[in-house]
Write an enzyme that holds these catalytic residues in place. Structure first.
Site, short mmCIF file in Angstrom:
data_model
loop_
_atom_site.label_atom_id
_atom_site.label_comp_id
_atom_site.label_asym_id
_atom_site.label_seq_id
_atom_site.Cartn_x
_atom_site.Cartn_y
_atom_site.Cartn_z
N HIS A 1 0.83 -1.20 0.00
CA HIS A 1 0.00 0.00 0.00
C HIS A 1 0.88 1.27 0.00
O HIS A 1 0.73 2.14 -0.86
CB HIS A 1 -0.91 -0.02 1.24
CG HIS A 1 -1.79 1.19 1.37
ND1 HIS A 1 -3.12 1.17 1.08
CD2 HIS A 1 -1.51 2.46 1.76
CE1 HIS A 1 -3.64 2.37 1.28
NE2 HIS A 1 -2.68 3.18 1.70
N GLU A 2 1.79 1.33 0.94
CA GLU A 2 2.64 2.53 1.05
C GLU A 2 3.54 2.66 -0.17
O GLU A 2 3.82 3.77 -0.63
CB GLU A 2 3.47 2.51 2.33
CG GLU A 2 2.64 2.49 3.62
CD GLU A 2 1.56 3.57 3.69
OE1 GLU A 2 1.73 4.63 3.05
OE2 GLU A 2 0.54 3.34 4.37
N HIS B 1 1.74 4.52 -2.88
CA HIS B 1 1.81 5.99 -2.74
C HIS B 1 3.17 6.49 -3.24
O HIS B 1 3.25 7.51 -3.92
CB HIS B 1 1.68 6.39 -1.26
CG HIS B 1 0.28 6.32 -0.73
ND1 HIS B 1 -0.77 6.96 -1.32
CD2 HIS B 1 -0.23 5.71 0.37
CE1 HIS B 1 -1.88 6.74 -0.61
NE2 HIS B 1 -1.58 5.98 0.42
N HIS C 1 3.45 6.59 -6.99
CA HIS C 1 2.65 7.70 -7.50
C HIS C 1 3.48 8.99 -7.45
O HIS C 1 3.43 9.82 -8.35
CB HIS C 1 1.39 7.84 -6.63
CG HIS C 1 0.29 8.63 -7.26
ND1 HIS C 1 -0.84 8.97 -6.58
CD2 HIS C 1 0.14 9.15 -8.50
CE1 HIS C 1 -1.64 9.66 -7.38
NE2 HIS C 1 -1.06 9.78 -8.54
ZN LIG Z 1 -2.84 5.26 1.98
#
Ligand SMILES: [Zn+2]
Length: 680
Positions: free
Chosen positions: A469-470, A473, A476
């Site tokens: 998940h991290e 980010h 991105h």
């Molecule tokens: Zn998040």
């Protein structure tokens, strides 16, 4: 020899951060910025990108590069001196940003640029930067006549006081209640760790036996594990009535009038700015454009999920009857029997999965997945100034072997490091001048259990999800091709779309192909066996519809409240909540339940008219992930399309356009329902 690409990144020198200087260097920098702003605005004009926005961008970036390593260090290597310096400096920064946001001269300058012919000749990223500036000035009320501007400032001030009071009431009410017993049998079923905690809480208060507080970890352990129904009931009543007109401390820290005042102030702010209601105002910078769009989205999910949730609920009630002959099932039985069912049917815990996920295997597997999808390679660099020896630093290269950015990875829990997992930007991609490019750098921070002795750190599957998940980010932020920090990477991405790339990454943790790359048993080297993979997936579906309905209740309540609020009515808050529950709710709650009185996300956090965004981003990520599934989850062409259409575009393009460019159509909720086992 130092890799030349490292020099290109101009990384912060963490070892040279001296808390004693923090306040003065930051004040100095901000003072410089203010002086520079004066000079910029004193120009004769006309304003152009080069004489207005470019120097503004540069000075903002200089400040960010100075502050972000300090703020990061404060989160991951706190010391008394640094904490003090941080606290002293924060108000100076807040003051600086507030004055920028309300600077009328700056507003006039940006407006004139926005209206000029020159604007049309700018790149789409530059236009977007200017449009966002204009939007934010207007949302702050800078364009209002003096009297209304004063009103606006007063409303903002009032809102800030009210939300603080709201939080304080919850804290006080939470601390005021304890459940005390000297009879260990009453707490039968409680895990050893929680029992120890209860003992310590008693000792702190000079009491014998055990004390259960309403702090969430203590409360949730009781509601999930304690066998005695009456104990669960007492705790539930106290917890569900905190800071309200009900329960053991009724009216003492009652948030009822505070909630009304908060809604009234938000309503007034929206009206002052010409909006029909606060929900309309809140949607301006978001991906969702109209209140209808949000309401239809939530209702649609609710209608489809409710029958499944009802079935799941019924199963728990029947289970309680079979196990313990419970004939009057109540809400304080829900989590207890739900947990029991989970234990009975899955027979596995996250702990059992650890041996399959040694951290270095997970990390190298993750990097290899990213190479297959996006053609990105990670190269570790040792000659970097780091804040702790456990931290790793990687350079990122693309398929053409072009440098794309840098990533700090800080995985383990240790004292003086903030809890949880998060991503933060160190600095952003920016074209400095014709020759020079600034490459983006990000921090990836987790709090995994560190290695013990000679054994490497081992992750649960939940922790693997967190890491992915991290990392989503970070990608991105790092893979952006936008050269203006305000709309590059994660910046300027509408708030309800920002979790899309991170949640998308989580999907890769459930596939056979990818699990084969990230798992390897610590003793046997075996990858995660199929039967365990199936269990993980089943566990993911377990009571998923009930959870979905719960989230939708929160979302609909929050959104309708900010859309329908009418200052002339009374009891509207409870009425709307009851109506939402009656329409979509599955679990019946007692009339005294006052969950809204401690709904901090919405009344004290940044989620007003925004709770829906959790599900919104989930729909985007699940639906987008279907493309990967359709073409094979590691399909390079799909990865490239996702890279070009989603990851690289930052906040420049409307996220709906980006989504459609990748998916070929508007988002649909079906994929999310399937992912949760709610639709076939
Ligand atoms: Zn998040």
């Amino acid at each position: 020899m130092i890799n030349n690409d490292l020099n290109k990144l101009s990384l912060p020198k963490f070892s040279q951060i001296d808390p004693a200087n923090v306040r003065s260097i930051i004040s100095q920098q901000l003072e410089n910025n203010k002086q520079q702003l004066k000079i910029i605005l004193a120009q004769e004009g006309p304003f152009t990108w080069d004489n207005l926005m470019q120097p503004l961008e540069a000075m903002q970036d200089d400040f960010n590069k100075m502050w972000s390593p300090i703020a990061h260090l404060h989160s991951v290597m706190e010391s008394d001196a640094l904490r003090k310096a941080y606290r002293e400096t924060l108000p100076i920064i807040t003051e600086y940003y507030t004055s920028l946001a309300h600077d009328e001269k700056l507003f006039a300058a940006v407006s004139s640029l926005a209206k000029s012919e020159h604007f049309q000749s700018l790149s789409s990223a530059q236009q977007k930067v200017i449009e966002n500036e204009m939007r934010d000035f207007k949302l702050a009320g800078v364009h209002l006549p003096p009297q209304q501007k004063k009103e606006m400032a007063a409303l903002q001030q009032k809102l800030s006081t009210l939300t603080t009071t709201f939080s304080e009431n919850i804290l006080d009410a939470t601390h005021a209640f304890i459940y005390h017993t000297t009879d260990e049998k009453k707490l039968d079923g409680l895990p050893e760790k929680s029992l120890q905690l209860a003992k310590e809480e008693a000792k702190k208060r000079d009491l014998r036996g055990y004390v259960i507080t309403l702090d969430y970890p203590a409360y949730s352990a009781v509601i999930k594990y304690v066998k005695d129904r009456t104990v669960r009931k007492i705790l539930y009543e106290a917890f569900a009535t905190r800071a309200s007109d009900q329960g053991p401390h009724a009216f003492k820290w009652d948030n009822t009038p505070i909630i009304n005042d908060i809604l009234k102030v938000r309503y007034d702010i929206a009206k002052l700015l010409g909006f029909k209601n606060y929900a309309d105002y809140a949607l301006v910078p978001r991906m969702a454009k109209t209140t209808d769009e949000v309401m239809n989205f939530l209702n649609d999910l609710a209608v489809k999920s409710k029958p499944f949730a009802q079935k799941e609920y019924q199963t728990i009630i029947e289970f309680a009857q079979q196990e313990d002959h419970i004939t009057d099932f109540a809400v304080w039985d829900l989590f207890y029997y739900s947990e029991k069912m989970h234990e009975k049917y899955f027979h596995f815990t996250q702990e059992e999965l650890r041996p399959y996920f040694p951290i270095q295997k997970v990390l190298s597997g993750l990097f290899s997945i990213l190479q297959q999808l996006y053609g990105i390679t990670f190269k570790e660099e040792k000659k970097v100034d780091l804040w702790h020896p456990d931290v790793q630093f990687f350079l990122l290269y693309d398929e053409k072997n072009q440098l794309r950015g840098g990533l700090y990875v800080d995985l383990y829990a240790r004292p003086h490091k903030r809890e949880g997992a998060w991503m933060d930007d160190c600095h952003s991609k920016r074209r400095i001048d014709q020759e020079r490019m600034q490459y983006p750098v990000a921090f990836l921070t987790c709090n995994f259990m560190p290695p013990v002795g000679s054994q490497p750190a081992l992750l649960t599957h939940d922790e693997v999800l967190t890491l992915f998940h991290e990392c989503g980010h970070c990608l991105h932020h790092l893979l952006t091709q936008v050269n203006h920090p305000a709309v590059g990477g994660i910046n300027g991405v509408p708030w309800d779309a920002v979790e899309f790339p991170s949640q998308l990454m989580e999907n890769f943790c459930f596939e056979k192909e990818t699990l084969a790359q990230i798992s390897s048993h610590i003793e046997t080297g075996e990858t995660l066996p199929d039967h365990l993979r199936e269990k993980i997936i089943q566990a993911k579906h377990f009571q998923a519809a009930l959870q979905m309905i719960r989230q939708l209740e929160f979302s609909l309540f929050d959104f309708r409240l900010h859309m329908e609020f009418d200052p002339t009515q009374t009891d509207q808050v409870q009425d709307i909540l009851n109506d939402v529950r009656q329409k979509i709710g599955v679990v019946s709650v007692p009339a005294y339940n006052r969950f809204q009185h401690s709904f901090s996300h919405v009344f004290a956090g940044g989620y007003a008219a925004g709770y829906y965004s959790y599900k919104w981003a989930e729909v985007l990520s699940c639906d987008a992930y279907e493309v990967f599934k359709e073409h094979g989850v590691l399909d390079h062409a799909t990865g490239q399309s996702y890279l070009k259409n989603i990851l690289e575009v930052g906040g420049v393009r409307n996220p709906m356009e980006s989504f459609i460019a990748f998916r070929g159509r508007q988002p649909s909720i079906d994929a999310l329902l399937r992912e949760n086992g709610i639709a076939p």
